[in-house]
Design an enzyme around this catalytic site. Sequence first.
Site, short mmCIF file in Angstrom:
data_model
loop_
_atom_site.label_atom_id
_atom_site.label_comp_id
_atom_site.label_asym_id
_atom_site.label_seq_id
_atom_site.Cartn_x
_atom_site.Cartn_y
_atom_site.Cartn_z
N GLU A 34 21.38 48.77 -56.36
CA GLU A 34 19.96 48.44 -56.31
C GLU A 34 19.70 47.28 -57.18
O GLU A 34 20.08 47.21 -58.30
CB GLU A 34 19.05 49.42 -56.54
CG GLU A 34 17.82 49.20 -56.17
CD GLU A 34 16.88 50.57 -56.44
OE1 GLU A 34 15.55 50.29 -56.01
OE2 GLU A 34 17.30 51.25 -56.93
N LYS A 67 12.71 48.41 -49.51
CA LYS A 67 12.80 49.69 -49.73
C LYS A 67 11.23 50.30 -49.29
O LYS A 67 10.01 49.65 -49.52
CB LYS A 67 12.87 49.72 -51.16
CG LYS A 67 12.89 51.26 -51.76
CD LYS A 67 13.38 51.12 -53.10
CE LYS A 67 13.61 52.68 -53.76
NZ LYS A 67 14.02 52.63 -54.89
N CYS A 121 18.18 54.06 -52.89
CA CYS A 121 18.07 55.19 -54.14
C CYS A 121 17.08 56.09 -53.99
O CYS A 121 17.41 57.11 -53.43
CB CYS A 121 17.61 54.10 -55.36
SG CYS A 121 17.80 55.07 -56.83
N SER A 175 24.62 62.34 -93.27
CA SER A 175 24.24 63.29 -94.40
C SER A 175 25.18 64.55 -94.53
O SER A 175 24.66 65.24 -95.56
CB SER A 175 22.91 63.65 -93.82
OG SER A 175 23.25 64.47 -92.42
#
Length: 715
Positions: free
Chosen positions: A45, A114, A175, A361
């Site tokens: 896309e 789309k 999509c 850490s």
Amino acid sequence: MSQLITIATCNLNQWALDFEGNRDRILESIKIAKEKGARLRVGPELEITGYGCLDHFLESDVSLHSWEMYAQIIKRKETHGILLDIGMPVLHKNVRYNCRLLSLDGQIMFIRPKMWLANDGNYREMRFFTPWMKTGVVEEFILPPMIQKHTNQKTVPFGDAVISTLDTCIGAETCEELFTPQSPSINMSLDGVEIITNSSGSHHELRKLNERLDLIINSTSRCGGVYLYANQRGCDGDRLYYDGCALIAVNGKVVAQGSQFCLKDVEVVTATVDLEEVRSYRGAIMSRGLQASSSEMRYKRVHVPVELAPTTLRFDPTIAPSPKRKVFYHLPEEEIALGPACWLWDYLRRCNGSGFFLPLSGGIDSCATAVIVHSMCRLVMKEIAEGNEQVIADVQKVTRSSDPQWLPKDAQELANKIFHTCFMGTENSSKETQSRSAELAKKIGSYHVDLKMDSVVSSIVALFEVATGKKPIFKIFGGSQIENLALQNIQARIRMVLSYLFAQLLPWVRGVSNTGGLLVLGSANVDECLRGYLTKYDCSSADLNPIGGISKTDLKRFIAYASLEFDMPILETFLSATPTAELEPITKDYVQSDEIDMGMTYEELSIFGYLRKVEKCGPYSMFLKLLHQWSPKLSAAQVAEKVKRFFFFYAINRHKQTVLTPSYHAEQYSPDDNRFDLRPFLINPRFAWASKKIDLVVAECEGKNAGTLDVMSID
């Protein structure tokens, strides 16, 4: 009789606004598809612009440059001889659409906008585009003059139509349309469309891939047909990682699948399919035949006078349909090892950085971050071994090597060039965390610095004392809660300042010139971010946070996996250690604990986060759900106390989430308010009305007569 056609889809690592780079990757994918004998190529896309341009889509320059790149693609002879499905934004009658452009031999056949836009979660497509709401309608689109000169076309069809060749019919889906209840592919298949393409910009979340593939498999299983899925790959310049996994399915069976995580910029997936199998499969389902014959939806067919399945292939014994194959999924632990690692590499190589700096850490969160960087180095070395020229060039650029032929021998040597770690200890730090950090750094190969910063902390406390005449002391020594918190925050914020100092100067210390410094990595997990269990502008403030969207529970599973997969037994010591910030003094009777400080476990935080975001629960509905789930292990009063505590701290710490370090998005309940969690940061933390309703339920559960609330009251 067979009717064979070779088709191609792809994963492309496109980058927002990298028009020439995106063009070149599209051209490379077309070249590979043609070399593999494909007659149809589909890409992701918005592949010309990159999917993640966001508000840049509103700029007229983006539309102009898209057409310029598209013209450069279709005018090249090497892109002819194959039907191309390419994505870009198009302005039609002053309305901006997210479109697929289908072309053949330099001629634009059809533009398909789309119809259903993604507009929730991470996506805001309706901010940039308008959906094409005219089902079955096709209009004439006037091509820009620059395109007319190349194609000798003035107009082309624009709208909801399909392509009809001499031997098959092709439709395009984009999509989100696959995820809608009535996806366009259903009507297309009922109208005789045999090949459906889906061009996607779908991001990675842990455990999400199966949902996407299940939709494709189920759709083609019910409707029959060939389905080509193409996807974006890479970070695209933002928090999301688009995870590829292009695939081809036929009649509910997968015949080709690309990788989900990979450092290759271009990956082309091809398969040879038999169109006669589609026709036979559909013709055998009587209910489909009845629905197809009675369907009123009829698509306009844009005729293309070409045969995609040449007659010669029907009788070639050396060519056969691609066999069915099992769908491949990564375990969540593998997804954590691969997804954030690929995202970090994309970001590093594209921002012209020279490496990463991580405050190590000795706890599991910074450990997980370091191991993800190690995984990144392993992926890079794998691509070097396979001769990936792009990765080799990127390595030489990132490492600033004076020898143009230099390449690292292993992941540790690469890490020593680009990964810098530092243990910033105080008198409150234990020897165990210090030694764990040093041993992990040695195993990974990072350039490690070990320091104590008590003198800096003492200087700031002394400065405050001189200015105010008051000296704060820890609670364990008789101080108040506010003194205790302030003394912890001093240490945390100094670590952030030191992190950026070291990130800027360590390359200089090591004699590396021409560098802008290192990217500082944060290591706060998604649950801590949600709860606000971090100091604002402490070392959780960084340039990037690869674990900011990953739960503590999943991080522990990842470390257990990495301990075996990467042959790093040291990781077991991180798993067995009690999570602690080490900001308070350690005595024989007291050791600071994260979960005790938070008043809830990390497992509970994950549940709260999921219910709050994914299931859209406020305090009252969350309490009711958990009352059923956690009874009888916990009483109603205990459940109520936990829910109220979570929402109180979530609310009072919302302001911290407005400045969260950009994090790799891996969970649906990410609290990143900038993109995914659009909630205000000034909220009444008591949630008074919901709390009253919760108290009523608790009273009923305990057999007390608490009366009722007047739901109509306006007092």
